[in-house]
Motif scaffolding. Structure first.
Motif, mmCIF file in Angstrom:
data_model
loop_
_atom_site.group_PDB
_atom_site.id
_atom_site.type_symbol
_atom_site.label_atom_id
_atom_site.label_comp_id
_atom_site.label_asym_id
_atom_site.label_seq_id
_atom_site.Cartn_x
_atom_site.Cartn_y
_atom_site.Cartn_z
ATOM 1 N N ALA A 200 0.597 -1.457 -0.010
ATOM 2 C CA ALA A 200 -0.271 -0.075 0.863
ATOM 3 C C ALA A 200 0.998 0.753 -0.330
ATOM 4 N N ARG A 201 1.877 1.190 0.804
ATOM 5 C CA ARG A 201 2.740 2.467 0.947
ATOM 6 C C ARG A 201 4.021 2.313 -0.745
ATOM 7 N N THR A 202 3.724 1.405 -1.420
ATOM 8 C CA THR A 202 4.333 2.134 -2.905
ATOM 9 C C THR A 202 3.343 2.612 -3.733
ATOM 10 N N ILE A 203 1.744 2.500 -3.301
ATOM 11 C CA ILE A 203 1.160 2.986 -4.045
ATOM 12 C C ILE A 203 0.455 3.800 -3.552
ATOM 13 N N THR A 204 0.470 4.890 -2.530
ATOM 14 C CA THR A 204 -0.008 5.974 -1.733
ATOM 15 C C THR A 204 1.447 6.896 -1.672
ATOM 16 N N THR A 205 1.783 6.914 -1.906
ATOM 17 C CA THR A 205 3.029 8.104 -2.227
ATOM 18 C C THR A 205 3.372 8.159 -3.353
ATOM 19 N N PRO A 206 2.756 7.941 -4.706
ATOM 20 C CA PRO A 206 2.959 8.047 -5.632
ATOM 21 C C PRO A 206 1.647 9.074 -6.008
ATOM 22 N N VAL A 207 0.360 8.098 -5.372
ATOM 23 C CA VAL A 207 -0.544 8.846 -5.797
ATOM 24 C C VAL A 207 -0.902 11.043 -5.395
ATOM 25 N N LYS A 208 -0.328 10.528 -4.142
ATOM 26 C CA LYS A 208 -0.384 11.467 -3.112
ATOM 27 C C LYS A 208 0.538 12.953 -4.426
ATOM 28 N N ALA A 209 1.307 12.612 -5.193
ATOM 29 C CA ALA A 209 2.142 13.469 -5.604
ATOM 30 C C ALA A 209 0.847 13.974 -6.773
ATOM 31 N N MET A 210 0.469 13.445 -7.399
ATOM 32 C CA MET A 210 -0.298 13.297 -8.500
ATOM 33 C C MET A 210 -1.231 13.886 -7.890
ATOM 34 N N THR A 211 -1.680 13.774 -6.764
ATOM 35 C CA THR A 211 -2.804 14.560 -6.576
ATOM 36 C C THR A 211 -2.875 16.087 -6.611
ATOM 37 N N ARG A 212 -1.504 16.024 -5.801
ATOM 38 C CA ARG A 212 -1.263 18.024 -5.472
ATOM 39 C C ARG A 212 -1.296 18.211 -7.169
ATOM 40 N N GLN A 213 -0.519 17.300 -8.543
ATOM 41 C CA GLN A 213 -0.307 17.957 -9.418
ATOM 42 C C GLN A 213 -1.778 18.725 -10.331
ATOM 43 N N ALA A 214 -2.850 17.518 -9.811
ATOM 44 C CA ALA A 214 -4.343 17.235 -10.417
ATOM 45 C C ALA A 214 -4.574 18.935 -10.548
ATOM 46 N N LYS A 215 -4.484 19.220 -9.173
ATOM 47 C CA LYS A 215 -5.201 20.859 -8.665
ATOM 48 C C LYS A 215 -4.377 21.557 -8.766
ATOM 49 N N ALA A 216 -2.817 21.362 -9.421
ATOM 50 C CA ALA A 216 -2.505 22.559 -10.304
ATOM 51 C C ALA A 216 -3.575 22.804 -11.663
ATOM 52 N N VAL A 217 -3.369 21.578 -12.062
ATOM 53 C CA VAL A 217 -3.549 21.381 -13.669
ATOM 54 C C VAL A 217 -5.507 22.017 -13.780
ATOM 55 N N PHE A 222 -0.655 23.988 -16.650
ATOM 56 C CA PHE A 222 0.000 23.120 -18.213
ATOM 57 C C PHE A 222 1.335 23.379 -17.979
ATOM 58 N N ASP A 223 2.305 23.850 -16.877
ATOM 59 C CA ASP A 223 3.840 23.949 -16.586
ATOM 60 C C ASP A 223 4.633 23.191 -15.982
ATOM 61 N N ARG A 224 3.549 22.697 -15.040
ATOM 62 C CA ARG A 224 4.351 21.339 -14.569
ATOM 63 C C ARG A 224 4.241 20.234 -14.809
ATOM 64 N N ALA A 225 4.618 19.248 -14.243
ATOM 65 C CA ALA A 225 4.733 17.802 -14.397
ATOM 66 C C ALA A 225 4.813 17.412 -13.269
ATOM 67 N N VAL A 226 4.514 15.319 -13.154
ATOM 68 C CA VAL A 226 4.505 15.031 -11.942
ATOM 69 C C VAL A 226 5.771 13.987 -12.364
ATOM 70 N N LYS A 227 5.985 13.885 -10.817
ATOM 71 C CA LYS A 227 7.550 13.281 -11.242
ATOM 72 C C LYS A 227 7.282 12.156 -10.866
ATOM 73 N N VAL A 228 8.208 10.734 -12.153
ATOM 74 C CA VAL A 228 7.721 9.458 -11.897
ATOM 75 C C VAL A 228 9.096 8.531 -10.626
ATOM 76 N N TYR A 229 8.027 7.766 -10.142
ATOM 77 C CA TYR A 229 8.830 7.646 -9.231
ATOM 78 C C TYR A 229 9.197 6.278 -9.694
ATOM 79 N N SER A 230 8.946 5.469 -10.530
ATOM 80 C CA SER A 230 8.993 3.738 -10.858
ATOM 81 C C SER A 230 8.524 3.155 -12.260
ATOM 82 N N GLY A 231 8.408 2.928 -12.580
ATOM 83 C CA GLY A 231 8.046 2.788 -14.330
ATOM 84 C C GLY A 231 6.682 1.410 -14.378
ATOM 85 N N ASP A 232 6.551 1.240 -12.970
ATOM 86 C CA ASP A 232 5.161 0.447 -12.653
ATOM 87 C C ASP A 232 3.785 0.823 -13.079
#
Length: 606
Positions: A200-217, A222-232
């Motif tokens: 669960a921790r491997t899932i929630t950490t990147p999801v929280k980062a994408m939530t912050r980016q979604a609010k910005a979008v 549209f100039d910010r990008a989501v940080k990609v933690y892994s290739g899964d």
């Protein structure tokens, strides 16, 4: 508030993961327990049945010697006792003579020997039927299996073997296996809980980062990008999110392309689709709907027709459209063809929540309804055909039980009727099984080169005596030169038997039957025809005569033992040879059934 931790994705994943494992283990456990119990129960029953059958087979010779007038010596009785002790290792066994008296047992209490048993299973076994049941032993409170096997030979009931075996040992073993499975389930749940937290921790950490980016979008950045933690998959979601921000500017063009795609899908759908506005007027029909309704969308739209007009429905206030089940509509089209349509109605809602229109999806279920009607008629026919002989058998058996068995002449007559009805049911079941094999497995032919002329002569010889006894003349007409054919002789014999027996059955005394063979050298076909001067078939029945269970004169067919399946079986067998079968008839004048199969010009003919 006490379940507030479930608001986080991390704990939701953990709990969901555990629940899925628990649910899976429960299903697996239930299935495993049922299969284990079924296995042990079947094995127990098979063992008990094997012992009972073996014991009955060995005891039968002792009973037969007694019935032939030989007194049972002490050696014979000792032999029966030895069989009881040697063949049965567990449970109580009693050997019972035809009068219901116990003559041998493996129980320590020998006082029951010579006494008459009152067990219902023994009573049924003395009538010639194997009987078994489950019950609770009143002495020990254990579950026991009771089996009564008739001892019979040459259709004579000599006695019965009565066996009682405890099943408690089997159920103890089953409970131990289930306990082991439950322990494994508990260990698996503990391991799952720990593993779920890590995952669960491997899932929630990147999801929280994408939530912050979604609010910005959402705020227009549209100039910010989501940080990609892994290739899964989560990392791929981040990449997709970044790609989405780029594609948003092209949304209008994409929407137009999707609209064109939708129009293409509607044009190529096999189901009919009709769209109507909120007033019910049709605005769109795809080609499939036009074909089903035999109309054009341009004509319907120009005329301002509504959905109720096109589908010929009552007003909406009399019949609501939006039901859980599809609406079945029977319609007559412009070409006088009657079709059955299954229609699903789906409402279209506007953003304001008001009704925006209706989508109707049409499916042509004419063939399905026809097959369903045939299925219902088939089930009704089978039920009726089985109920009639069973009712007769029940009536005669009740009469025998009520005392008619004491009257030798009357009981023999009742038993002959019962045997006749039983044979009739056996013929019906055999025909049904044969048709079922045709439907499920097809027809397996063992073809070889045969002389079909000789086959017809053999068939004529088989039925010559029967027709002569009924006062019917039987003629055979075969040309001098008949080529050999590649066919299954047993199957062709069955076809001839069905057709000739029908001709004899429905031809009165003084009539005539002709079995003929003709050739078509150009088409390479051999035609076989069976003509009679019987009662014939009305014109209205000819088109259904090859249907299963269809009979013109049902009362006469039943009185002569017919099942209504002979012609259906004959047609299937002829079709398996690549041929066809047809029937011509005139009421009260006679009937001619003709079938053909192909041949190849080879060798010399006779």
């Amino acid at each position: 508030m006490r379940l507030g931790f479930l608001r986080t994705i991390q704990w939701k994943v953990v709990v969901m993961y555990m629940l899925l494992i628990l649910l899976a283990m429960q299903f697996i456990g239930a299935y495993f327990a049922r299969e284990v119990e079924s296995y042990y129960t079947n094995n127990f029953s098979e063992t008990l049945n094997t012992q009972g059958t073996l014991l009955a087979a060995n005891v039968e010779r002792y009973f037969r010697a007694a019935r032939d007038g030989k007194d049972q010596s002490q050696e014979d009785k000792a032999g029966i006792d030895n069989l009881v002790y040697s063949l049965v290792k567990t449970g109580d066994v009693q050997i019972i003579d035809q009068n219901g008296k116990v003559i041998s047992t493996n129980r320590n209490d020998k006082s029951i020997i010579g006494q008459r048993t009152t067990q219902s299973e023994v009573t049924v076994a003395l009538l010639g039927t194997r009987n078994e049941s489950l019950r609770i032993d009143p002495r020990t409170g254990e579950r026991v299996k009771v089996l009564a096997v008739p001892v019979k030979g040459d259709n004579i009931i000599y006695g019965a073997v009565y066996m009682v075996a405890s099943m408690e040992g089997m159920y103890v073993t089953i409970r131990k296996i289930i306990n082991i499975l439950a322990t494994g389930t508990g260990i698996a749940l503990l391991f799952t809980a720990g593993l779920g937290v890590v995952l669960a921790r491997t899932i929630t950490t990147p999801v929280k980062a994408m939530t912050r980016q979604a609010k910005a979008v959402a705020e227009g950045d549209f100039d910010r990008a989501v940080k990609v933690y892994s290739g899964d998959e989560i990392g791929q979601l981040g990449v997709a999110f970044n790609h989405m921000t780029i594609r948003l500017r092209e949304a209008i063009l994409q929407q137009e392309e999707e609209r064109e795609k939708l129009a293409g899908i509607l044009s190529n759908m096999s189901d009919g689709v009709i769209a109507a506005d909120r007033h019910g007027q049709i605005i769109l029909m795809n080609p499939s709907a036009e074909d089903m309704l035999q109309t054009k969308m341009t004509d319907v739209v120009t005329a301002g027709k509504t959905l109720h007009d096109v589908l010929r429905l009552p007003p909406e206030d009399e019949m609501p459209l939006f039901a859980e089940e599809p609406l079945l509509i029977e319609m007559m089209l412009a070409n006088r063809e009657i079709v059955m349509l299954s229609v699903n109605f789906t409402p279209l809602q506007q953003n304001s929540g008001k009704k925006g229109g209706i989508i109707a999806v049409l499916q042509d279920v004419t063939e399905q309804q026809r097959l369903e009607q045939q299925r219902r008629e088939f089930v009704a026919n089978v039920s009726h055909e089985l109920r009639t002989p069973l009712t007769t058998i029940k009536s005669y058996v009740e009469a025998l039980v009520d005392g008619a068995v004491d009257d030798a002449e009357l009981s023999n007559r009742f038993l002959r009727v019962t045997m006749t009805e039983t044979e009739r049911m056996i013929r019906l079941v055999n025909d049904l099984l044969q048709l079922s094999r045709f439907d499920s497995q097809g027809i397996r032919l063992h073809k070889k080169e045969i002389d079909i002329g000789r086959l017809l002569k053999y068939a004529a010889d088989r039925f010559a005596m029967q027709s002569e006894q009924q006062g019917i003349s039987f003629a055979l007409e075969i040309p001098k030169e008949v080529p050999h054919v590649l066919a299954d002789p047993d199957v062709l014999n069955q076809v001839l038997d069905n057709l000739i027996s029908n001709a004899i059955k429905y031809t009165p005394e003084g009539g005539a039957i002709q079995l003929g063979l003709s050739l078509n050298w150009q088409q390479k076909r051999i035609y076989v025809s069976i003509s009679d001067t019987g009662i014939g078939i009305p014109k209205r029945d000819l088109k259904r005569i090859f249907e299963r269970f269809y009979r013109v004169d049902k009362a006469r067919s039943r009185s002569q033992g017919g099942t209504g399946l002979g012609l259906a079986i004959a047609r299937e067998l002829v079709h398996a040879h690549g041929g066809e079968i047809a029937i011509e008839s005139e009421w009260n004048e006679g009937t001619t059934v003709t079938f053909w199969i192909s041949f190849e010009k080879r060798g010399e003919g006779r």
